[in-house]
Design an enzyme around this catalytic site. Structure first.
Site, PDB file in Angstrom:
ATOM      1  CE  LYS A   3     105.355  -1.040 -60.627  1.00 46.42           C
ATOM      2  NZ  LYS A   3     105.851   0.290 -60.608  1.00 46.42           N
TER       3      LYS A   3
HETATM    4  C1  LIG Z   1     105.685   1.609 -59.748  1.00 46.32           C
HETATM    5  C2  LIG Z   1     106.077   2.858 -60.375  1.00 46.32           C
HETATM    6  C3  LIG Z   1     106.921   3.772 -59.737  1.00 46.32           C
HETATM    7  C4  LIG Z   1     107.359   3.616 -58.301  1.00 46.32           C
HETATM    8  O1  LIG Z   1     108.085   2.450 -58.081  1.00 46.32           O
HETATM    9  P1  LIG Z   1     108.401   1.993 -56.569  1.00 46.32           P
HETATM   10  O2  LIG Z   1     109.500   0.972 -56.761  1.00 46.32           O
HETATM   11  O3  LIG Z   1     107.155   1.394 -56.008  1.00 46.32           O
HETATM   12  O4  LIG Z   1     108.877   3.167 -55.809  1.00 46.32           O
HETATM   13  C5  LIG Z   1     107.336   4.891 -60.439  1.00 46.32           C
HETATM   14  N1  LIG Z   1     106.920   5.112 -61.708  1.00 46.32           N
HETATM   15  C6  LIG Z   1     106.093   4.273 -62.336  1.00 46.32           C
HETATM   16  C7  LIG Z   1     105.678   4.551 -63.744  1.00 46.32           C
HETATM   17  C8  LIG Z   1     105.629   3.128 -61.700  1.00 46.32           C
HETATM   18  O5  LIG Z   1     104.780   2.315 -62.328  1.00 46.32           O
END
Ligand SMILES: *Cc1c(COP(=O)(O)O)cnc(C)c1O
Length: 378
Positions: free
Chosen positions: A179
């Site tokens: 992210k």
């Molecule tokens: C990465 C992601 C998640 C999960 O995030 P984590 O912090 O890895 O649990 C949920 N929704 C979307 C759209 C994502 O891209």
């Protein structure tokens, strides 16, 4: 060339060192500082750090009281965590198709899938691009539904000037290394609702309410807290957020120019409502191109790439539990099959951009000439 490389410098180490010196490693003052920074940034009254965005989504729905008999309207094209948490609460995820330009929830399809059991709308701000929130919020209001924004990929993304994650009833962010900013693992929930804030806080830490020295346990809560070590990393990452977004937007613009001439590849679309931060640079390929083979061909040129994300209705778990069949949601199905994520990270240099654009042009040209040959033979 890697898909993404997280950006850190001496500031993360400095902040983490402060926590190590205190000897208190669980949720503490650095987490509070991180929460305050994020709340101020997106303009939310409350923010609560969690161990991931998955736990943030689960906690947010639990705090809203989602359970058996309820339906949650989920954007079908997403990472499975978005729909899994609904199943974990005993509720039913009702998949909603997407628009193929922005890869986000189609408000017209949303309206069609609302039933008397609908409780929450869960739009996803895909790859750093906001969903079309005005019609979604209007539909929510008209049917008296909560909106939980999955802003995992969208910290800093805006919609007509408003921040993603701070438009609905609640927002959930991710700090996974893929992210925009990262704490290794981590998440955050935002809300403006003080009752909800109280429930989120209670459930985040075992369901216990402090009474004098001890706690009284009112709910079967979770331990979804973030460590202060990671909170410290979050503080240092928040300082970089504006710069990271600026950098990613600039690099995306450069890639767009270098790739404009490549046939059969739809580049990421800047939506009418603006504010795309390019968490990922996701393209959509014509049906004449074989996406999986392109990933393999790019890998052979040392360029990492991957699919955009998953179509929920195409996954065995949701087919088995809820009877979906592949292709039921045609746009999401097509995006699942034909989307291609290309490398985009702040450390990229001119020569990386050139190499990436040239590599993509080459694999596309190779496939298209082969396709033409096959046509000649038939
Ligand atoms: C990465 C992601 C998640 C999960 O995030 P984590 O912090 O890895 O649990 C949920 N929704 C979307 C759209 C994502 O891209």
């Amino acid at each position: 060339m890697r898909l993404n490389i997280p950006y850190t410098d001496h500031r993360e180490l400095e902040e983490i060192a402060k926590v190590l010196q205190t000897g208190y490693f669980t949720q503490g003052p650095k987490v509070v500082e991180f929460e305050k920074m994020l709340a101020a940034y997106v303009g939310a009254r409350y923010a609560f750090a969690t161990s991931s965005c998955t736990t943030a989504l689960h906690l947010a729905l639990a705090a809203w009281g989602v359970g058996p008999g309820d339906e949650v309207l989920v954007a079908d094209f997403t990472f499975p965590a978005t729909a899994n948490v609904v199943v974990q609460l005993g509720a039913v995820p009702v998949m909603v198709d997407i628009c193929l330009d922005t890869f986000t929830m189609d408000p017209a399809d949303l309206e069609r899938r609302i039933t008397p059991r609908s409780k929450v709308i869960l739009p996803v701000h895909a790859f750093g691009c906001s969903a079309d929130m005005d019609p979604i919020l209007e539909i929510a209001k008209r049917h008296n539904l909560a909106v939980l924004e999955d802003a995992a990929c969208a910290i800093g993304t805006t919609y007509k000037g408003r921040f993603c994650g701070a438009m609905g009833t609640m927002g959930a962010y991710s700090f996974h290394p893929r992210k925009v900013i990262t704490t290794g693992e981590g998440g955050m929930i935002t809300t403006d609702d003080s009752d909800l804030a109280e429930r989120i806080q209670l459930l985040r830490s075992h369901g216990g309410k402090r009474t004098g020295y001890w706690f009284e346990y009112e709910e079967a809560g979770y331990n979804y807290r973030l460590s202060d070590i990671l909170g410290a990393m979050g503080v240092a990452q928040m300082e970089k957020l504006d710069w990271l977004i600026e950098r990613k937007r600039a690099l995306a613009g450069e890639l767009r120019q270098r790739m404009a001439h490549i046939p059969g590849v739809q580049l990421p679309v800047e939506p009418a409502w603006g504010g795309h931060i390019y968490q990922s640079f996701v393209t959509l390929l014509d049906d004449s191109l074989d996406r999986d083979r392109m990933v393999a061909d790019l890998r052979a040129m040392d360029i990492e790439s991957t699919l955009g994300t998953y179509a929920m209705h195409d996954q065995p778990i949701f087919q088995r539990l809820f009877g979906y069949r592949s292709g039921d949601l045609p746009n999401s199905h097509r995006a699942f099959r034909q989307s291609l994520t290309l490398p985009l990270y702040p450390q990229m240099e001119e020569r990386d951009l050139d190499q990436l654009a040239a590599g993509l042009a080459q694999v596309v040209a190779a496939q298209r000439s082969k396709g033409r040959k096959n046509e000649d033979l038939s």
